[in-house]
Design a protein around this motif. Sequence first.
Motif, PDB file in Angstrom:
ATOM      1  N   ILE A 281      -3.350  26.060 -16.226  1.00  5.35           N
ATOM      2  CA  ILE A 281      -3.960  24.986 -15.450  1.00  5.35           C
ATOM      3  C   ILE A 281      -3.001  23.819 -15.288  1.00  5.35           C
ATOM      4  O   ILE A 281      -3.079  23.062 -14.308  1.00  5.35           O
ATOM      5  N   GLU A 282      -2.056  23.695 -16.224  1.00  5.98           N
ATOM      6  CA  GLU A 282      -1.120  22.579 -16.133  1.00  5.98           C
ATOM      7  C   GLU A 282      -0.136  22.729 -14.976  1.00  5.98           C
ATOM      8  O   GLU A 282       0.583  21.780 -14.633  1.00  5.98           O
ATOM      9  N   LYS A 283      -0.077  23.929 -14.379  1.00  6.01           N
ATOM     10  CA  LYS A 283       0.793  24.144 -13.220  1.00  6.01           C
ATOM     11  C   LYS A 283       0.093  23.885 -11.890  1.00  6.01           C
ATOM     12  O   LYS A 283       0.688  24.020 -10.831  1.00  6.01           O
ATOM     13  N   ALA A 284      -1.196  23.548 -11.942  1.00  9.06           N
ATOM     14  CA  ALA A 284      -1.933  23.262 -10.706  1.00  9.06           C
ATOM     15  C   ALA A 284      -1.397  21.985 -10.065  1.00  9.06           C
ATOM     16  O   ALA A 284      -1.062  21.015 -10.745  1.00  9.06           O
ATOM     17  N   LEU A 285      -1.314  22.009  -8.744  1.00  9.90           N
ATOM     18  CA  LEU A 285      -0.902  20.836  -7.981  1.00  9.90           C
ATOM     19  C   LEU A 285      -2.121  20.245  -7.298  1.00  9.90           C
ATOM     20  O   LEU A 285      -2.852  20.947  -6.597  1.00  9.90           O
ATOM     21  N   ILE A 286      -2.349  18.968  -7.504  1.00 14.62           N
ATOM     22  CA  ILE A 286      -3.495  18.291  -6.902  1.00 14.62           C
ATOM     23  C   ILE A 286      -3.003  17.467  -5.722  1.00 14.62           C
ATOM     24  O   ILE A 286      -2.139  16.599  -5.877  1.00 14.62           O
ATOM     25  N   THR A 287      -3.544  17.759  -4.553  1.00 20.03           N
ATOM     26  CA  THR A 287      -3.105  17.080  -3.338  1.00 20.03           C
ATOM     27  C   THR A 287      -3.778  15.721  -3.215  1.00 20.03           C
ATOM     28  O   THR A 287      -4.669  15.360  -3.986  1.00 20.03           O
ATOM     29  N   SER A 288      -3.354  14.962  -2.198  1.00 24.69           N
ATOM     30  CA  SER A 288      -3.919  13.634  -1.968  1.00 24.69           C
ATOM     31  C   SER A 288      -5.411  13.698  -1.649  1.00 24.69           C
ATOM     32  O   SER A 288      -6.148  12.739  -1.870  1.00 24.69           O
ATOM     33  N   SER A 289      -5.869  14.853  -1.144  1.00 27.19           N
ATOM     34  CA  SER A 289      -7.289  15.012  -0.841  1.00 27.19           C
ATOM     35  C   SER A 289      -8.110  15.360  -2.080  1.00 27.19           C
ATOM     36  O   SER A 289      -9.339  15.386  -2.031  1.00 27.19           O
ATOM     37  N   GLY A 290      -7.429  15.653  -3.191  1.00 26.67           N
ATOM     38  CA  GLY A 290      -8.110  16.049  -4.412  1.00 26.67           C
ATOM     39  C   GLY A 290      -8.263  17.544  -4.570  1.00 26.67           C
ATOM     40  O   GLY A 290      -8.732  18.015  -5.610  1.00 26.67           O
ATOM     41  N   ALA A 291      -7.872  18.318  -3.562  1.00 29.36           N
ATOM     42  CA  ALA A 291      -7.958  19.776  -3.639  1.00 29.36           C
ATOM     43  C   ALA A 291      -6.771  20.328  -4.433  1.00 29.36           C
ATOM     44  O   ALA A 291      -5.693  19.726  -4.475  1.00 29.36           O
ATOM     45  N   ILE A 292      -6.973  21.499  -5.035  1.00 31.38           N
ATOM     46  CA  ILE A 292      -5.995  22.071  -5.957  1.00 31.38           C
ATOM     47  C   ILE A 292      -5.233  23.214  -5.301  1.00 31.38           C
ATOM     48  O   ILE A 292      -5.825  24.126  -4.728  1.00 31.38           O
ATOM     49  N   ASP A 293      -3.903  23.160  -5.401  1.00 31.61           N
ATOM     50  CA  ASP A 293      -3.020  24.256  -5.013  1.00 31.61           C
ATOM     51  C   ASP A 293      -2.781  25.096  -6.263  1.00 31.61           C
ATOM     52  O   ASP A 293      -2.151  24.642  -7.220  1.00 31.61           O
ATOM     53  N   CYS A 294      -3.308  26.330  -6.249  1.00 30.53           N
ATOM     54  CA  CYS A 294      -3.254  27.198  -7.433  1.00 30.53           C
ATOM     55  C   CYS A 294      -2.156  28.257  -7.348  1.00 30.53           C
ATOM     56  O   CYS A 294      -2.096  29.150  -8.205  1.00 30.53           O
ATOM     57  N   SER A 295      -1.297  28.180  -6.342  1.00 28.13           N
ATOM     58  CA  SER A 295      -0.431  29.322  -6.025  1.00 28.13           C
ATOM     59  C   SER A 295       0.626  29.623  -7.083  1.00 28.13           C
ATOM     60  O   SER A 295       1.215  30.704  -7.062  1.00 28.13           O
ATOM     61  N   HIS A 296       0.884  28.691  -8.000  1.00 25.75           N
ATOM     62  CA  HIS A 296       1.928  28.945  -9.006  1.00 25.75           C
ATOM     63  C   HIS A 296       1.374  28.874 -10.424  1.00 25.75           C
ATOM     64  O   HIS A 296       2.129  28.653 -11.374  1.00 25.75           O
TER      65      HIS A 296
END
Length: 420
Positions: A281-296
């Motif tokens: 979970i620490e590799k999740a990227l949180i965008t400015s919209s608050g949505a999570i990029d889980c691809s890595h």
Amino acid sequence: MISLKASPKTSLVDEPVRIQVWGLPPEQIITLRAWLQDEKGKIFHSRAFYISNTEGKVDLEHSPATGGDFQGVCPMGLFWALKPSTPLLRLIKRNVIGSPFHVHLEVYSHVELTPFPKEPPAATTSVERWYASPGVQRLEVRQGRIRGALFLPPGEGPFRGVIDLFGGIGGLVEFRSSLLASHGFAALALAYFGYDDLPKTLDHIDLKYFEEAVNFLLNHPKVSSIGVGVVGISKGAEIGQAMACFIPHIVATVCINGTIFVTDQDLRYGDLTIRALPYKIEKALITSSGAIDCSHMYGDPRDPAHQDSVLPIEKSRCPIMFLVGENDLCHDSVLYAKLSQSRAEKFGKKDVYLRSYPGAGHLLEPSGSPLCPASLNAISGAPVLWGGELVGHCKAQEMSWRETLDFLHRYIPCSQRNKL
């Protein structure tokens, strides 16, 4: 008098609709708007701006949109661009047999910038978008442990059997199965958690459950008894690939934006256990919209420490087709598919195919479905990015759906044999 026509008035959701406007002044700027109400009362809507030709006509098969939700010639753009008025909702048809989506079309004789115009349109019409063709039958399945819904085409059969799997959404999702049945397949929408008396959440994947579903289809009097196919997306693609590796009588598998390894929950098949690779979970990227990029979130699949979790694709005795979006923001699905294909070739397995689509995101669905770039995750309650660019993604859905149907027709045999 301004006229608006959409034809056909009734169609399957994966079939095109032609939209035309006439009776306009030459070079008139107009707004075309589409909207529907889903089964929970939520509104999905889209709009685009056009300029009429010298004859006062707009035909979406030829006329380019100048702005709005898309630009250029996009005959189905108003359907592709349908987006929720409440953010982060995904359009899913639940009652696939009993009713269609009613898509309302409106024309305004000016540029309409507000999403919900207050003044009445100059012309309106509507179309019905069905998820099952006439005569398709839905049968609830509660046999042994398996839970789901079997969709059968009209007629006596035998029909090619397909097991249809979705991912982390859980529950029973039927819209792809009903469309598969509309194209001649006996399609089993199979739930495996979060439905009826199944576990509310997953703690492991029991492949024997899916083998039970295979045997159920093979023994059905209207299903060809030689073998069945599998279509799966996301977690369903991971399970579909595992089924191809270990379960007899799987004869064709379509994996849509899946992984190369077992993830999150261990996979068990009798005495065999494949340990899952946990997400980080620490590799999740949180965008400015608050949505999570889980691809890595699973790290590099080439890491030697991950190899015990990799699915042994070389054990599969059937052709496998990977469909992947190059803008997938949930999985690094392009890399996973390429590595799976390379592993297969290393072991001499030649019937692994890869179709990669520029601009496509994670949720590759049947053609005619709108793009869903992000939505709330049912398990975590957090918004998740799926990715995808409108035109690239929806064109990819048209291509991938045709390729899926062709692949299943080609590799699933359809002849009557003695039942198991």
